[in-house]
Design a protein around this motif. Structure first.
Motif, PDB file in Angstrom:
ATOM      1  N   THR A  86       1.073  -1.132  -0.192  1.00 12.69           N
ATOM      2  CA  THR A  86       0.054   0.111  -0.086  1.00 12.69           C
ATOM      3  C   THR A  86       0.765   1.156   0.119  1.00 12.69           C
ATOM      4  O   THR A  86       1.646   1.192   0.826  1.00 12.69           O
ATOM      5  CB  THR A  86      -0.983  -0.138   1.296  1.00 12.69           C
ATOM      6  N   PHE A  87       0.572   2.051  -0.811  1.00 13.85           N
ATOM      7  CA  PHE A  87       1.555   3.448  -0.780  1.00 13.85           C
ATOM      8  C   PHE A  87       1.059   4.414  -0.218  1.00 13.85           C
ATOM      9  O   PHE A  87      -0.301   4.628   0.042  1.00 13.85           O
ATOM     10  CB  PHE A  87       1.267   3.828  -2.554  1.00 13.85           C
ATOM     11  N   GLY A  88       1.758   4.907   0.593  1.00 14.84           N
ATOM     12  CA  GLY A  88       1.400   6.011   1.637  1.00 14.84           C
ATOM     13  C   GLY A  88       1.686   7.332   0.950  1.00 14.84           C
ATOM     14  O   GLY A  88       1.558   7.530  -0.093  1.00 14.84           O
ATOM     15  N   PRO A  89       2.056   8.358   1.825  1.00 12.34           N
ATOM     16  CA  PRO A  89       2.199   9.861   1.208  1.00 12.34           C
ATOM     17  C   PRO A  89       3.470   9.985   0.436  1.00 12.34           C
ATOM     18  O   PRO A  89       4.579   9.324   0.663  1.00 12.34           O
ATOM     19  CB  PRO A  89       2.352  10.673   2.491  1.00 12.34           C
ATOM     20  N   LEU A  90       3.560  10.740  -0.501  1.00 10.60           N
ATOM     21  CA  LEU A  90       4.740  11.216  -1.427  1.00 10.60           C
ATOM     22  C   LEU A  90       4.974  12.736  -0.859  1.00 10.60           C
ATOM     23  O   LEU A  90       4.192  13.391  -0.789  1.00 10.60           O
ATOM     24  CB  LEU A  90       4.462  11.198  -2.764  1.00 10.60           C
ATOM     25  N   LYS A  91       6.184  12.893  -0.730  1.00 11.66           N
ATOM     26  CA  LYS A  91       6.952  14.140  -0.235  1.00 11.66           C
ATOM     27  C   LYS A  91       7.895  14.698  -0.779  1.00 11.66           C
ATOM     28  O   LYS A  91       9.039  13.790  -1.400  1.00 11.66           O
ATOM     29  CB  LYS A  91       6.943  14.285   1.264  1.00 11.66           C
ATOM     30  N   PRO A  92       7.801  15.804  -1.350  1.00  7.45           N
ATOM     31  CA  PRO A  92       9.228  16.382  -1.909  1.00  7.45           C
ATOM     32  C   PRO A  92      10.394  16.314  -0.847  1.00  7.45           C
ATOM     33  O   PRO A  92      10.184  16.500   0.551  1.00  7.45           O
ATOM     34  CB  PRO A  92       8.863  17.833  -2.258  1.00  7.45           C
ATOM     35  N   GLU A  93      11.583  16.139  -1.264  1.00  7.68           N
ATOM     36  CA  GLU A  93      12.640  15.891  -0.450  1.00  7.68           C
ATOM     37  C   GLU A  93      14.013  16.395  -1.067  1.00  7.68           C
ATOM     38  O   GLU A  93      14.478  15.381  -1.945  1.00  7.68           O
ATOM     39  CB  GLU A  93      12.824  14.566   0.462  1.00  7.68           C
ATOM     40  N   GLY A  94      14.551  17.343  -0.646  1.00  7.33           N
ATOM     41  CA  GLY A  94      15.904  17.755  -1.210  1.00  7.33           C
ATOM     42  C   GLY A  94      15.614  17.747  -2.797  1.00  7.33           C
ATOM     43  O   GLY A  94      14.733  18.618  -3.110  1.00  7.33           O
ATOM     44  N   ALA A  95      16.562  17.031  -3.510  1.00 10.03           N
ATOM     45  CA  ALA A  95      16.309  17.494  -5.190  1.00 10.03           C
ATOM     46  C   ALA A  95      15.494  16.303  -5.463  1.00 10.03           C
ATOM     47  O   ALA A  95      15.265  16.131  -6.778  1.00 10.03           O
ATOM     48  CB  ALA A  95      17.871  17.185  -5.726  1.00 10.03           C
ATOM     49  N   GLY A  96      14.759  15.676  -4.714  1.00  5.79           N
ATOM     50  CA  GLY A  96      13.941  14.325  -5.232  1.00  5.79           C
ATOM     51  C   GLY A  96      12.582  14.137  -4.449  1.00  5.79           C
ATOM     52  O   GLY A  96      12.155  15.158  -3.894  1.00  5.79           O
ATOM     53  N   LEU A  97      12.210  12.835  -4.146  1.00  5.35           N
ATOM     54  CA  LEU A  97      10.918  12.701  -3.845  1.00  5.35           C
ATOM     55  C   LEU A  97      11.216  11.514  -2.666  1.00  5.35           C
ATOM     56  O   LEU A  97      12.177  10.667  -2.828  1.00  5.35           O
ATOM     57  CB  LEU A  97       9.848  12.320  -4.679  1.00  5.35           C
ATOM     58  N   ARG A  98      10.026  11.363  -1.639  1.00  5.44           N
ATOM     59  CA  ARG A  98      10.350  10.326  -0.545  1.00  5.44           C
ATOM     60  C   ARG A  98       8.748   9.841  -0.760  1.00  5.44           C
ATOM     61  O   ARG A  98       7.664  10.396  -0.477  1.00  5.44           O
ATOM     62  CB  ARG A  98      10.677  10.773   0.680  1.00  5.44           C
ATOM     63  N   GLN A  99       8.814   8.436  -0.964  1.00 10.57           N
ATOM     64  CA  GLN A  99       7.495   7.564  -1.013  1.00 10.57           C
ATOM     65  C   GLN A  99       7.420   6.604   0.001  1.00 10.57           C
ATOM     66  O   GLN A  99       8.337   5.837   0.340  1.00 10.57           O
ATOM     67  CB  GLN A  99       7.119   7.153  -2.221  1.00 10.57           C
ATOM     68  N   GLU A 100       6.523   6.557   0.959  1.00 10.00           N
ATOM     69  CA  GLU A 100       6.154   5.611   1.861  1.00 10.00           C
ATOM     70  C   GLU A 100       5.302   4.407   1.457  1.00 10.00           C
ATOM     71  O   GLU A 100       4.470   4.746   0.769  1.00 10.00           O
ATOM     72  CB  GLU A 100       5.598   6.325   3.084  1.00 10.00           C
ATOM     73  N   VAL A 101       6.012   3.283   1.764  1.00 11.70           N
ATOM     74  CA  VAL A 101       5.150   2.281   1.030  1.00 11.70           C
ATOM     75  C   VAL A 101       4.956   1.085   2.329  1.00 11.70           C
ATOM     76  O   VAL A 101       5.852   0.996   3.048  1.00 11.70           O
ATOM     77  CB  VAL A 101       6.291   1.277  -0.147  1.00 11.70           C
ATOM     78  N   PHE A 102       3.909   0.810   2.639  1.00 12.72           N
ATOM     79  CA  PHE A 102       3.456  -0.058   3.791  1.00 12.72           C
ATOM     80  C   PHE A 102       3.384  -1.582   3.079  1.00 12.72           C
ATOM     81  O   PHE A 102       2.511  -1.522   2.064  1.00 12.72           O
ATOM     82  CB  PHE A 102       2.082   0.420   4.406  1.00 12.72           C
ATOM     83  N   LEU A 103       4.196  -2.353   3.457  1.00 16.14           N
ATOM     84  CA  LEU A 103       4.057  -3.913   3.164  1.00 16.14           C
ATOM     85  C   LEU A 103       4.499  -4.575   4.166  1.00 16.14           C
ATOM     86  O   LEU A 103       4.553  -4.470   5.220  1.00 16.14           O
ATOM     87  CB  LEU A 103       4.982  -4.034   1.929  1.00 16.14           C
ATOM     88  N   SER A 104       4.201  -6.028   3.813  1.00 24.19           N
ATOM     89  CA  SER A 104       4.305  -7.095   4.674  1.00 24.19           C
ATOM     90  C   SER A 104       5.321  -8.301   4.068  1.00 24.19           C
ATOM     91  O   SER A 104       5.294  -8.289   2.933  1.00 24.19           O
ATOM     92  CB  SER A 104       3.241  -7.847   5.284  1.00 24.19           C
ATOM     93  N   ASP A 105       6.211  -9.000   4.958  1.00 20.72           N
ATOM     94  CA  ASP A 105       7.026  -9.813   4.455  1.00 20.72           C
ATOM     95  C   ASP A 105       6.445 -11.437   4.645  1.00 20.72           C
ATOM     96  O   ASP A 105       5.210 -11.363   4.725  1.00 20.72           O
ATOM     97  CB  ASP A 105       8.282  -9.935   5.319  1.00 20.72           C
TER      98      ASP A 105
END
Length: 140
Positions: A86-105
């Motif tokens: 499941t994809f969480g929030p995407l945020k700008p960070e420095g020169a790029g982006l940060r994407q949170e991804v919720f998953l299970s092993d």
């Protein structure tokens, strides 16, 4: 060995170029497409395709698909065989982006994979790093 690999992966994130192309309106869909395609490639043992989503800084550290996939399988087993993504929030960070991804092993443990991505000169969005932390299991 695991700490060395994790340290190298973290250093790669610090070695990112300062300049990048401006953010595009479709960053969220591009980030989800790149990460989702890489997770699918890991799941189907398509190392070359998984490697193709890694940014040049990662490819310099792990100079072949086999080396890269081997590192991911050992240091990031939840990413290597991710379930319930499941994809969480995407945020700008420095020169790029940060994407949170919720998953299970494969054991059902919840994880949060925090990906960094950067737009490349050809316009593609590539993965520049990933940090993992345990998620909160429901009922735990």
């Amino acid at each position: 060995m695991r700490r060395v690999l994790l340290g190298l992966f973290a250093l790669a994130a610090l070695a990112l170029p300062v300049a990048s192309l401006p953010a595009l309106a479709d960053d969220a869909s591009d980030a989800r497409a790149a990460i989702g395609a890489q997770l699918d490639a890991f799941r189907t043992d398509d190392g070359a395709r998984a490697y193709s989503y890694a940014a040049p800084n990662i490819q310099r550290l792990f100079p072949s698909p086999d080396i890269f996939v081997g590192m991911v399988a050992k240091a990031y087993p939840a990413v290597h065989r991710a379930r319930n993504v499941t994809f969480g929030p995407l945020k700008p960070e420095g020169a790029g982006l940060r994407q949170e991804v919720f998953l299970s092993d494969s054991d059902g443990q919840s994880w949060i994979a925090s990906y960094t991505l950067e737009r490349q000169p050809d316009g593609s969005l590539k993965i520049t790093g990933c940090q993992m932390r345990k998620g909160t299991d429901i009922g735990a």
